[in-house]
Design a protein around this motif. Structure first.
Motif, PDB file in Angstrom:
ATOM      1  N   UNK A 196       0.920  -1.314  -0.012  1.00  0.00           N
ATOM      2  CA  UNK A 196       0.026   0.127  -0.060  1.00  0.00           C
ATOM      3  C   UNK A 196       0.912   1.164  -0.005  1.00  0.00           C
ATOM      4  N   UNK A 197       2.040   1.447   0.762  1.00  0.00           N
ATOM      5  CA  UNK A 197       2.826   2.341   0.443  1.00  0.00           C
ATOM      6  C   UNK A 197       3.228   2.722  -0.660  1.00  0.00           C
ATOM      7  N   UNK A 198       3.663   1.480  -1.524  1.00  0.00           N
ATOM      8  CA  UNK A 198       4.085   1.870  -3.000  1.00  0.00           C
ATOM      9  C   UNK A 198       2.965   2.445  -3.821  1.00  0.00           C
ATOM     10  N   UNK A 199       1.607   1.840  -3.552  1.00  0.00           N
ATOM     11  CA  UNK A 199       0.450   2.734  -4.152  1.00  0.00           C
ATOM     12  C   UNK A 199       0.503   4.117  -3.636  1.00  0.00           C
ATOM     13  N   UNK A 200       0.352   4.295  -2.359  1.00  0.00           N
ATOM     14  CA  UNK A 200       0.333   5.804  -2.150  1.00  0.00           C
ATOM     15  C   UNK A 200       1.321   6.617  -2.461  1.00  0.00           C
ATOM     16  N   UNK A 201       2.579   6.098  -2.637  1.00  0.00           N
ATOM     17  CA  UNK A 201       3.517   6.948  -2.955  1.00  0.00           C
ATOM     18  C   UNK A 201       3.356   7.200  -4.446  1.00  0.00           C
ATOM     19  N   UNK A 202       2.915   6.300  -5.572  1.00  0.00           N
ATOM     20  CA  UNK A 202       2.543   6.525  -6.750  1.00  0.00           C
ATOM     21  C   UNK A 202       1.444   7.713  -6.839  1.00  0.00           C
ATOM     22  N   UNK A 203       0.422   7.966  -6.121  1.00  0.00           N
ATOM     23  CA  UNK A 203      -0.677   8.926  -5.944  1.00  0.00           C
ATOM     24  C   UNK A 203       0.210  10.132  -5.223  1.00  0.00           C
ATOM     25  N   UNK A 204       0.938  10.080  -4.696  1.00  0.00           N
ATOM     26  CA  UNK A 204       1.848  11.279  -3.937  1.00  0.00           C
ATOM     27  C   UNK A 204       2.461  11.951  -5.164  1.00  0.00           C
ATOM     28  N   UNK A 205       3.197  11.049  -6.020  1.00  0.00           N
ATOM     29  CA  UNK A 205       4.120  11.539  -7.011  1.00  0.00           C
ATOM     30  C   UNK A 205       3.283  12.223  -8.152  1.00  0.00           C
ATOM     31  N   UNK A 206       1.984  11.571  -8.172  1.00  0.00           N
ATOM     32  CA  UNK A 206       1.450  12.146  -9.299  1.00  0.00           C
ATOM     33  C   UNK A 206       0.431  13.225  -8.965  1.00  0.00           C
ATOM     34  N   UNK A 207       0.543  13.743  -7.403  1.00  0.00           N
ATOM     35  CA  UNK A 207      -0.247  15.189  -7.039  1.00  0.00           C
ATOM     36  C   UNK A 207      -1.475  14.762  -6.655  1.00  0.00           C
ATOM     37  N   UNK A 208      -1.858  13.567  -6.453  1.00  0.00           N
ATOM     38  CA  UNK A 208      -3.209  13.169  -5.999  1.00  0.00           C
ATOM     39  C   UNK A 208      -3.469  13.334  -4.731  1.00  0.00           C
ATOM     40  N   UNK A 209      -2.368  13.054  -3.622  1.00  0.00           N
ATOM     41  CA  UNK A 209      -2.295  12.549  -2.240  1.00  0.00           C
ATOM     42  C   UNK A 209      -1.283  13.398  -1.572  1.00  0.00           C
TER      43      UNK A 209
END
Length: 134
Positions: A56-69
Motif C-alpha cells: 500500500x505504501x508503494x500505491x500511496x507513493x505513486x499517488x503522491x508523485x502524481x499530485x493526488x495525495x
C-alpha cells in the motif's frame, strides 16, 4: 436486457466521462476511499485492501508523485501520517462528478418520457437498498 446488463452499460458510459483511465484498480480504490472519508493512514488502507503495508505504501507513493495525495503528521500520534486528497485533485474529482451528473441528467430528460422518469424515481428506494453496505 436485464438489470445487471443495464447497470453495467450505465457504469461504462459514466466511466467514459472520467479522466482516470491510467490509474490501477488499487489506486482508484484509495482515491475513492479518501474522497469519502477525508483522511486515512497507509495501515488502514492496507487493511481495507487486504494487502501488506509495504504494498500500500508503494500505491500511496505513486499517488503522491502524481499530485493526488498528500500526507500530514497525525497531531495525536506523530508516528502516523494522515493521508488526504490534494486540493487540486479534489477539484478535478468534483469537476468529473459534475460532468457525469450532467450527462446522466441530459440522458434522462432527452430520452425518457415523464412516466419513465417517474418510474425511475419510484425505483430509487429499492436500488438504494441494493447498493447499501448493510
Amino acid at each position: 436486457m436485464d438489470l445487471h446488463q443495464t447497470l453495467v452499460l450505465i457504469h461504462r458510459k459514466l466511466k467514459e466521462k472520467s479522466q482516470d483511465t491510467n490509474l490501477s484498480w488499487s489506486q482508484k480504490h484509495v482515491l475513492r476511499y479518501l474522497y469519502r472519508h477525508s483522511v486515512s493512514t497507509i495501515s488502514e488502507l492496507a487493511a481495507l485492501e487486504g494487502v501488506r503495508t509495504q504494498s500500500m505504501g508503494a500505491t500511496v507513493q505513486s499517488l503522491k508523485d502524481a499530485g493526488y495525495v498528500v500526507g500530514q503528521p497525525d497531531p495525536k500520534d506523530g508516528r502516523r501520517t494522515l493521508l488526504s486528497l490534494t486540493d487540486d485533485f479534489l477539484k478535478k474529482v468534483e469537476a468529473t462528478l459534475l460532468i457525469k451528473e450532467e450527462w446522466l441528467q441530459e440522458r434522462i430528460t432527452e430520452r425518457l418520457t415523464e412516466e419513465e422518469i417517474q418510474a425511475l424515481q419510484q425505483a430509487l428506494p429499492a436500488l438504494n437498498k441494493l447498493a447499501a453496505d448493510a
